[in-house]
Design a protein around this motif. Structure first.
Motif, mmCIF file in Angstrom:
data_model
loop_
_atom_site.group_PDB
_atom_site.id
_atom_site.type_symbol
_atom_site.label_atom_id
_atom_site.label_comp_id
_atom_site.label_asym_id
_atom_site.label_seq_id
_atom_site.Cartn_x
_atom_site.Cartn_y
_atom_site.Cartn_z
ATOM 1 N N GLU A 224 0.666 -1.187 0.209
ATOM 2 C CA GLU A 224 -0.180 -0.080 -0.049
ATOM 3 C C GLU A 224 0.768 1.046 0.011
ATOM 4 O O GLU A 224 0.479 2.119 0.385
ATOM 5 C CB GLU A 224 -0.847 -0.008 1.223
ATOM 6 C CG GLU A 224 -1.919 -1.390 1.374
ATOM 7 C CD GLU A 224 -2.676 -1.383 0.298
ATOM 8 O OE1 GLU A 224 -2.997 -0.638 -0.581
ATOM 9 O OE2 GLU A 224 -3.656 -2.493 0.579
ATOM 10 N N GLY A 225 1.963 1.207 -0.572
ATOM 11 C CA GLY A 225 3.036 2.479 -0.381
ATOM 12 C C GLY A 225 3.078 2.859 -2.138
ATOM 13 O O GLY A 225 4.054 3.929 -2.083
ATOM 14 N N SER A 226 2.438 2.308 -2.980
ATOM 15 C CA SER A 226 2.479 2.971 -4.393
ATOM 16 C C SER A 226 1.374 2.601 -5.002
ATOM 17 O O SER A 226 0.778 1.766 -4.869
ATOM 18 C CB SER A 226 3.811 2.411 -5.069
ATOM 19 O OG SER A 226 3.809 2.419 -6.409
ATOM 20 N N SER A 227 1.030 3.722 -5.951
ATOM 21 C CA SER A 227 -0.028 3.487 -6.816
ATOM 22 C C SER A 227 0.317 3.074 -8.070
ATOM 23 O O SER A 227 -0.574 2.761 -9.172
ATOM 24 C CB SER A 227 -1.003 4.751 -7.031
ATOM 25 O OG SER A 227 0.003 5.817 -7.713
ATOM 26 N N VAL A 228 1.560 2.501 -8.170
ATOM 27 C CA VAL A 228 2.005 1.816 -9.593
ATOM 28 C C VAL A 228 2.478 0.709 -9.664
ATOM 29 O O VAL A 228 3.396 0.493 -8.666
ATOM 30 C CB VAL A 228 3.094 2.975 -10.098
ATOM 31 C CG1 VAL A 228 3.685 2.506 -11.409
ATOM 32 C CG2 VAL A 228 2.536 4.354 -10.396
ATOM 33 N N CYS A 229 2.132 -0.220 -10.439
ATOM 34 C CA CYS A 229 2.627 -1.496 -10.802
ATOM 35 C C CYS A 229 2.497 -1.510 -12.206
ATOM 36 O O CYS A 229 1.590 -1.880 -12.952
ATOM 37 C CB CYS A 229 1.792 -2.365 -10.075
ATOM 38 S SG CYS A 229 2.351 -4.079 -10.227
ATOM 39 N N THR A 230 3.725 -1.608 -12.996
ATOM 40 C CA THR A 230 4.068 -1.975 -14.367
ATOM 41 C C THR A 230 4.016 -3.222 -14.441
ATOM 42 O O THR A 230 5.010 -3.975 -14.153
ATOM 43 C CB THR A 230 5.349 -1.292 -14.541
ATOM 44 O OG1 THR A 230 5.522 0.133 -14.299
ATOM 45 C CG2 THR A 230 5.631 -1.248 -16.172
ATOM 46 N N PRO A 231 3.033 -3.776 -15.425
ATOM 47 C CA PRO A 231 2.623 -5.019 -15.710
ATOM 48 C C PRO A 231 4.049 -5.776 -16.501
ATOM 49 O O PRO A 231 4.536 -5.181 -17.171
ATOM 50 C CB PRO A 231 1.506 -5.178 -16.225
ATOM 51 C CG PRO A 231 0.815 -3.926 -16.313
ATOM 52 C CD PRO A 231 1.729 -3.072 -15.914
ATOM 53 N N ASP A 232 4.404 -7.010 -16.120
ATOM 54 C CA ASP A 232 5.204 -7.643 -16.743
ATOM 55 C C ASP A 232 6.701 -7.273 -16.841
ATOM 56 O O ASP A 232 7.359 -7.032 -17.952
ATOM 57 C CB ASP A 232 4.682 -7.939 -18.263
ATOM 58 C CG ASP A 232 3.277 -8.632 -18.300
ATOM 59 O OD1 ASP A 232 3.040 -9.680 -17.776
ATOM 60 O OD2 ASP A 232 2.533 -8.082 -18.992
ATOM 61 N N SER A 233 7.118 -6.476 -15.428
ATOM 62 C CA SER A 233 7.934 -5.813 -15.707
ATOM 63 C C SER A 233 9.083 -6.006 -14.400
ATOM 64 O O SER A 233 8.604 -5.828 -13.349
ATOM 65 C CB SER A 233 7.871 -3.987 -15.631
ATOM 66 O OG SER A 233 8.944 -3.445 -15.517
ATOM 67 N N ASP A 234 10.356 -6.184 -14.779
ATOM 68 C CA ASP A 234 11.412 -6.322 -13.427
ATOM 69 C C ASP A 234 11.411 -5.007 -12.897
ATOM 70 O O ASP A 234 12.362 -5.326 -11.729
ATOM 71 C CB ASP A 234 12.673 -6.993 -14.059
ATOM 72 C CG ASP A 234 12.277 -8.534 -14.348
ATOM 73 O OD1 ASP A 234 11.222 -9.107 -14.180
ATOM 74 O OD2 ASP A 234 13.171 -9.255 -15.445
ATOM 75 N N SER A 235 10.993 -4.137 -13.305
ATOM 76 C CA SER A 235 11.326 -2.774 -12.476
ATOM 77 C C SER A 235 10.457 -2.757 -11.330
ATOM 78 O O SER A 235 10.934 -1.946 -10.378
ATOM 79 C CB SER A 235 10.606 -1.593 -13.341
ATOM 80 O OG SER A 235 9.322 -1.786 -13.432
ATOM 81 N N ASN A 236 9.735 -3.723 -11.052
ATOM 82 C CA ASN A 236 8.926 -3.902 -9.606
ATOM 83 C C ASN A 236 9.834 -4.762 -8.665
ATOM 84 O O ASN A 236 9.475 -4.922 -7.418
ATOM 85 C CB ASN A 236 7.680 -4.727 -10.052
ATOM 86 C CG ASN A 236 6.707 -4.087 -10.838
ATOM 87 O OD1 ASN A 236 6.213 -2.965 -10.647
ATOM 88 N ND2 ASN A 236 6.414 -4.649 -11.839
ATOM 89 N N ILE A 237 11.068 -5.051 -9.104
ATOM 90 C CA ILE A 237 11.883 -5.835 -8.247
ATOM 91 C C ILE A 237 12.598 -5.000 -7.099
ATOM 92 O O ILE A 237 12.942 -4.075 -7.579
ATOM 93 C CB ILE A 237 12.815 -6.708 -8.864
ATOM 94 C CG1 ILE A 237 12.182 -7.883 -9.806
ATOM 95 C CG2 ILE A 237 14.054 -7.317 -8.025
ATOM 96 C CD1 ILE A 237 13.041 -8.568 -10.768
ATOM 97 N N GLN A 238 12.559 -5.530 -5.992
ATOM 98 C CA GLN A 238 13.115 -4.721 -4.886
ATOM 99 C C GLN A 238 13.724 -5.683 -3.820
ATOM 100 O O GLN A 238 13.013 -6.716 -3.426
ATOM 101 C CB GLN A 238 12.340 -3.756 -3.796
ATOM 102 C CG GLN A 238 11.791 -2.612 -4.793
ATOM 103 C CD GLN A 238 11.069 -1.550 -3.779
ATOM 104 O OE1 GLN A 238 10.490 -1.968 -2.616
ATOM 105 N NE2 GLN A 238 10.380 -0.402 -4.201
#
Length: 531
Positions: free
Chosen positions: A141-155
């Motif tokens: 619940e800390g971001s309103s963005v999730c880019t589908p099919d993307s490794d940019s989501n990795i932390q």
């Protein structure tokens, strides 16, 4: 295919006690939110404002307590022995195909006695294929963005602004115990389910958690549910806040499969939403479901003030591009960040639920009511142990009831390794079981696994048998090798990976960002022996 404790500190608990009973009220006291009496606002069935239509098999949530996960004061645990598949190939985390052969039950009817004629529903209520999804209204619940099919989501490790995550399970239900588990007495059926978590970063409370982390007690783990159908359209509304009896009532449009059938299970992302399909190569029939707005899939809007659970249309998409393996220390990379399990592209045989009624034997347990819900039929009396079989004494924990050479057991669910994009193999395999998560002190069975030190965490559970994955020479329709969860002893077994303990590996430490936890035993095979 699992529950958690909403109350972590006295401050947070007080806030929830104040807000939860008034969650359906507006600021002036007028009713502004009208949750249905039944639905999918909490997969676990412990929402104070709504009950479920049926027992659900939910994604296992990491502990939110000094011990195991509790949902509105109710301990919840699901035993999930799984295999994770990993690859660095583009598309490997959103486009995959499996082949599998459904188990075949022994000819005699199921027996109440351990070691008697055991049918698949006694070992598992659901076999599932899993994947992490985007949900911008889910934990953390800390971001309103999730880019589908993307490794940019990795932390690594996850931070408070990690993309919101849900977990998809394409679940297959065995025949023989309808309607509690099955669709009908003789057929398998399947459903696309997607679980989310209504909690902020650290809302999985426990030592190390942010002090002001919140979770919504009214809709802890909202779930979308839709049977796979010939038409690709749901038989009833899938959304957590819109579900009805029709959602869970199979029709002629529902895909039905026979024991022993060879299936192709395929899934990939589309512009409309995530697409799942089962093609039955034995009968020629197929069914599908897309997690799309057109099919009435929905997300629950995060409301950390009034704790309402209002929904809106939402198309679910895969979160990652590549099924990245864990680090050398075992830390997960591409995962949902809130489940007990740490993998992404996964296969699981949900177990640890069905057991004969034994209220007298449970009387001395810390939780003497660990069995319910219980039923007198349809074929044998049994309890589904909705919160998990806390004392590990049901059919799934008996060596003689798992496939192992006896004619009294079902055949394994033979499974090929997946292929991404139709051609690419997954070179890394990881066995992972969440036994530490379900052996914690508050599970009601008298155990005491410490999820920070690992003390008291055992494989197998005390006095119990625990199945593990083997390699087999499978039916010809699957090729030269296949995976299966079983005991030793089948004549077509080719590899047992060292046996009951060695196969699952050592305790695994996972960094959830706000805290480190030991929720699994895990073993990575750096080379897939059955690609």
């Amino acid at each position: 295919m699992r529950r958690f404790a909403l109350l972590g500190s006295l401050i947070v608990a007080s806030a929830l006690i104040v807000f939860a009973p008034a969650a359906a009220q507006g600021a002036a006291g007028s009713v502004s939110w009208h949750p249905n009496a039944r639905g999918g606002l909490d997969c676990n069935g412990f929402s104070p404002v709504q009950k479920t239509f049926r027992q659900m098999w939910c994604t296992e949530i990491a502990a939110n307590d000094a011990n195991g996960f509790e949902d509105n004061g109710h301990y919840v645990g699901h035993d999930e022995p799984d295999i994770g598949f990993f690859s660095t190939q583009p598309g490997s985390a959103n486009n995959m195909t499996y082949k599998t052969v459904l188990p075949v039950d022994p000819a005699p009817p199921p027996s109440v006695a351990f070691g008697g004629s055991t049918h698949e529903f006694e070992l598992t209520p659901a076999i599932w294929f899993g994947l992490t999804m985007c949900d911008t209204q889910s934990y953390p619940e800390g971001s309103s963005v999730c880019t589908p099919d993307s490794d940019s989501n990795i932390q690594v490790p996850p931070r408070p602004n990690h993309a919101g995550a849900a977990f998809m399970e394409l679940q297959m239900y065995p025949p023989g115990y309808a309607p509690q588990i099955s669709c009908d007495p003789v057929h398998w059926c399947a459903a696309l389910t997607i679980d989310s978590l209504q909690a902020s970063y650290g809302g999985l409370h426990g030592p190390g958690s942010p002090p002001n982390a919140l979770s919504n007690p009214n809709c802890t783990e909202p779930v979308n549910f839709a049977f796979l159908t010939h038409s690709g359209r749901p038989v009833g509304p899938p959304g957590p806040d819109k579900q009805s009896n029709k959602t869970f009532t199979p029709t002629k449009d529902t895909l039905m499969m026979n024991s022993g059938d060879t299936l192709i299970v395929s899934m990939h992302d589309t512009s409309d939403g995530y697409f799942t399909q089962i093609t039955d190569q034995t009968t020629g029939e197929s069914g599908s479901m897309t997690a799309s707005i057109a099919n009435s899939f929905r997300q629950i809007i995060w409301d950390p003030v009034k704790f309402t659970c209002k929904g809106k249309p939402y198309a679910f998409h895969a979160m990652y591009d590549r099924a990245m393996p864990p680090t050398t220390s075992g830390q997960p990379t591409a995962w949902a960040t809130w489940p007990a399990h740490t993998d992404n592209v996964a296969y699981d045989v949900e177990t640890g639920h069905f057991e004969p009624p034994d209220a007298a034997g449970d009387a001395s347990l810390p939780n003497p009511l660990e069995d319910p819900p219980c039923f007198t039929g349809p074929v044998i009396p049994g309890c589904i142990a909705g919160g998990g079989d806390s004392d590990f004494d049901g059919y799934p924990y008996q060596a003689a009831d798992w496939p192992g050479g006896s004619p009294n057991t079902p055949t394994p669910n033979y499974l090929s390794s997946p292929r991404s994009n139709g051609i690419d193999a997954y070179p890394i395999v990881r066995f992972e079981t969440d036994l530490p998560r379900i052996e914690e002190a508050n599970n009601g069975g008298g155990l005491g696994c410490d999820h920070h030190t690992g003390a008291g965490c055992t494989n197998p559970p005390p006095g119990a048998f625990y199945p593990w994955y083997h390699l087999f020479t499978p039916p010809a329709s699957l090729g030269s090798c296949a995976w299966g969860l079983s005991n030793d002893g089948l004549p077509n077994q080719t590899n047992n990976f060292g046996g009951e303990q060695a196969a699952w590996g050592p305790l695994e430490v996972t960094n959830y960002g706000f805290d480190t936890r030991i929720h699994n035993f895990a073993r990575t095979l750096s080379t897939n022996p059955c690609p």
